[in-house]
Design a protein around this motif. Sequence first.
Motif, PDB file in Angstrom:
ATOM      1  N   MET A  10      -6.406  15.973  -4.361  1.00 16.33           N
ATOM      2  CA  MET A  10      -5.407  15.009  -4.846  1.00 16.33           C
ATOM      3  C   MET A  10      -5.038  13.911  -3.833  1.00 16.33           C
ATOM      4  N   VAL A  23       3.650   9.430 -10.112  1.00 15.09           N
ATOM      5  CA  VAL A  23       3.059   9.491 -11.454  1.00 15.09           C
ATOM      6  C   VAL A  23       2.249  10.773 -11.618  1.00 15.09           C
ATOM      7  N   SER A  24       1.430  11.093 -10.602  1.00 14.68           N
ATOM      8  CA  SER A  24       0.571  12.271 -10.771  1.00 14.68           C
ATOM      9  C   SER A  24       1.407  13.550 -10.849  1.00 14.68           C
ATOM     10  N   LEU A  64       1.905   6.209  -7.166  1.00  8.10           N
ATOM     11  CA  LEU A  64       0.816   7.015  -7.729  1.00  8.10           C
ATOM     12  C   LEU A  64       1.092   8.509  -7.541  1.00  8.10           C
ATOM     13  N   THR A  65       1.642   8.873  -6.373  1.00  5.86           N
ATOM     14  CA  THR A  65       1.980  10.276  -6.147  1.00  5.86           C
ATOM     15  C   THR A  65       3.025  10.720  -7.172  1.00  5.86           C
ATOM     16  N   VAL A  82       3.084  13.425 -14.399  1.00  7.52           N
ATOM     17  CA  VAL A  82       2.148  13.747 -15.483  1.00  7.52           C
ATOM     18  C   VAL A  82       1.844  15.237 -15.480  1.00  7.52           C
ATOM     19  N   HIS A  83       1.668  15.783 -14.279  1.00  7.87           N
ATOM     20  CA  HIS A  83       1.339  17.203 -14.171  1.00  7.87           C
ATOM     21  C   HIS A  83       2.462  18.067 -14.751  1.00  7.87           C
ATOM     22  N   LEU A 130      -6.391  -2.173  -2.871  1.00  6.94           N
ATOM     23  CA  LEU A 130      -6.273  -3.109  -1.763  1.00  6.94           C
ATOM     24  C   LEU A 130      -7.519  -3.972  -1.621  1.00  6.94           C
ATOM     25  N   ILE A 147      -5.577   9.824  -4.495  1.00  9.24           N
ATOM     26  CA  ILE A 147      -4.524   8.798  -4.402  1.00  9.24           C
ATOM     27  C   ILE A 147      -4.880   7.779  -3.316  1.00  9.24           C
ATOM     28  N   ASN A 191       2.622  17.697 -18.570  1.00  4.33           N
ATOM     29  CA  ASN A 191       1.578  18.454 -19.255  1.00  4.33           C
ATOM     30  C   ASN A 191       1.869  19.947 -19.232  1.00  4.33           C
ATOM     31  N   VAL A 204      -5.464   3.745  -3.844  1.00  3.04           N
ATOM     32  CA  VAL A 204      -4.746   2.741  -3.046  1.00  3.04           C
ATOM     33  C   VAL A 204      -5.745   1.842  -2.311  1.00  3.04           C
ATOM     34  N   TYR A 259      -7.644  12.627 -12.538  1.00  2.24           N
ATOM     35  CA  TYR A 259      -6.773  13.404 -11.649  1.00  2.24           C
ATOM     36  C   TYR A 259      -5.312  12.987 -11.738  1.00  2.24           C
ATOM     37  N   ILE A 260      -5.048  11.687 -11.754  1.00  8.10           N
ATOM     38  CA  ILE A 260      -3.646  11.265 -11.716  1.00  8.10           C
ATOM     39  C   ILE A 260      -3.024  11.348 -13.103  1.00  8.10           C
ATOM     40  N   PHE A 261      -3.753  10.856 -14.118  1.00  8.56           N
ATOM     41  CA  PHE A 261      -3.197  10.895 -15.471  1.00  8.56           C
ATOM     42  C   PHE A 261      -3.629  12.138 -16.244  1.00  8.56           C
ATOM     43  N   GLU A 262      -4.404  12.981 -15.593  1.00  6.84           N
ATOM     44  CA  GLU A 262      -4.862  14.252 -16.178  1.00  6.84           C
ATOM     45  C   GLU A 262      -5.484  14.076 -17.556  1.00  6.84           C
ATOM     46  N   TRP A 313       2.638   1.587  -3.425  1.00  8.70           N
ATOM     47  CA  TRP A 313       1.647   1.925  -4.454  1.00  8.70           C
ATOM     48  C   TRP A 313       1.238   3.400  -4.322  1.00  8.70           C
ATOM     49  N   GLY A 314       1.053   3.853  -3.076  1.00  6.73           N
ATOM     50  CA  GLY A 314       0.722   5.250  -2.850  1.00  6.73           C
ATOM     51  C   GLY A 314       1.838   6.169  -3.332  1.00  6.73           C
ATOM     52  N   ALA A 344       0.834  -1.205   0.000  1.00  3.46           N
ATOM     53  CA  ALA A 344       0.000   0.000   0.000  1.00  3.46           C
ATOM     54  C   ALA A 344       0.870   1.256   0.000  1.00  3.46           C
TER      55      ALA A 344
END
Lengths: 265, 393
Positions: B169, A234-235, A231-232, A238-239, B181, B173, A242, B177, B77-80, A227-228, A224
Amino acid sequence: MTEIKHYAFIFDATRCIDCRACMVACSVENNIAMNKTRIWVAGVGVTGEFPNLERSSMVYHCMHCTEPDCLSACPVGAYTKRPDGPVLYDPSKCIGCRYCMNACPFGVPHFDYDKGLIDGAFIDKCTMCPQRIDNGQEPACVATCPTDALVFGEREDLLKEAHARIAAHPDRYIDHVYGETENGGTSYLILSHVPFSELGLPPLNSTPVKDVSEAVMGVTIPFALTWGAVLTGVSVGVHEYNKRKEAAGKTLGKAEADGKTEETK
Amino acid sequence: MKIQIAIDQRLRLKPLVVVLLSLTGIAFVVAMIRYANGIGAISDLSNSYPWGFWISFDLFTGVAISSGAFLMAAAVYIFELKEFRPLLRPSVLTAFLGYLMVAIALLVDLGHPERIWYMMIHWNHTSVLLEIGICVMSYLTVLAIEFAPVVFEGLKWQRFAHFIHRFIMPFVILGVVLSTLHQSSLGSLLLIQPTKLNPLWWTPILPILFFISAISIGLSMVILESSLSSRYFKRGLETHLLDKLARTIPVVLAIYVLVKFGDLARAGNLKYLFTSGTMSTLFWTEMIIGAFIPMIMFSFKRVRQSENGLLIGAVISLAGMILNRFNVSWFAVHHPDPLTYLPTFMGNVRYLPTLPEIAVSAGIFSAGILAFGLAAKYLPVFESENREAHTSG
């Protein structure tokens, strides 16, 4: 030696006469309602061909596993394993999810399907009579058994005793003590003259059924967190990407960037 | 389907609302009987079958079909991928109501519903069910936060909507997660039954399979709910967006099929594919309907760009994957034969859900649909693609 004794039972199917005195003794000792029981005797019926007929019965109650699956499965920790053997259930914590019944490979825990909210529906199962053990007595079922089909004692001694019985009468017994290794070892050791599957005992590995599920649970928190973090990352990535693309698009000409940004304008 | 659109909306909706309300009422009465007289009074659940229709339908299916929200939230939100924004709010609403229905249904199924909060204070860290409980409770909160801006907009409290949106945000996320899970953990729930679950389904990688199929289910659900709501609320269908979602389904399903059969081969269980009778039939039905047919259908551009094609493809795929959830949690679970050792008063030998049992699930589901209808009517759930909503900053 101050080591804690680990208690266990032997059940010898060749000695059981299907009298069901153990069921009565258990219900009296533990004050069990008439329509419930913690221990049950199942007659397998007559098997074989005449004149070689056989009849067998099996006394069934909690196996008191060394590594109990019910204990592993219970979300609120209502189960405990006493160091001297008994697997105990605490009704004051139980939420009634019945996951323990799914987890137990022997189908031991049972539930009050006939009780509403006011009566309170709980799980019930054999406790190995800790109130008697603590007074130096045997569990009620063992104390009452007229043929010594049930024997109570220390697990190590009983294992020796079980193997000694098999060695003394190899013609009478199947050369295996069910519960010695099954499901990581149980405190209910079974000797039989008919295949264990006929007694309703499932074939089990020497590792408890909970092992895979516990291994998966063990990696949950690290997974977990990773993965968190991913993801943080990646975001943020990506931001930034862009943003840069947008800036580059503005200098190079709008056409390309339009598609990406028209909604944010 | 097209013919219905011509009928006046009020006339068309009214009987439906009446039916849904009655189903909800029946479920309420049945639940009261259960609380008074016990689970056995209304269901066929027994010591041999501690879990049945409620777990398969309300928990396993309910959670699975609510997976659209975390996919859409991740996309937007994550991949915009901001183009998917019109699909976000409906799927967040579906998920919020979906999880709420799961929680309500569990309050009927639990022996001690008043103690459900014990999961927050008594932790047994080896229990998969605890993880699911904690995740579902937390995710319900996250979904409420994600949906709150819509409510605030409906109330014209734009400042609150903006406020929540500024800090969205971390919750997105966290939501992804938590979803990862517990979607996978529903599979882990069966890991403790290696001797009870048929080898065609039991594998240590059940959580991974559950997660992959949850993605396919989520995408199909977004397509389904967009299609249905466009029909019932007479709004345009975002076909070009759904086309993009539908295009990813064959990819996801291909991975699923490869992992599933690869794992069967690894475990040496391929031999059961055709030799297990009913179990083989169930397995192939699930695979063909849930994976192969949608894989083929959604590979065709013509299907993906037709309203009916999208709807039918999504329904078929969902049916197959829901069968998978039923198989794993019920049909393929073989409890030790009770005849061998259980006295007859302790358990039924067979399990067949009773009518009241199904009525509970049907009623809770109906209440969910009613709530969705109300929310869609009074809150800005469906944003038009051209309009810029305040929360989409």
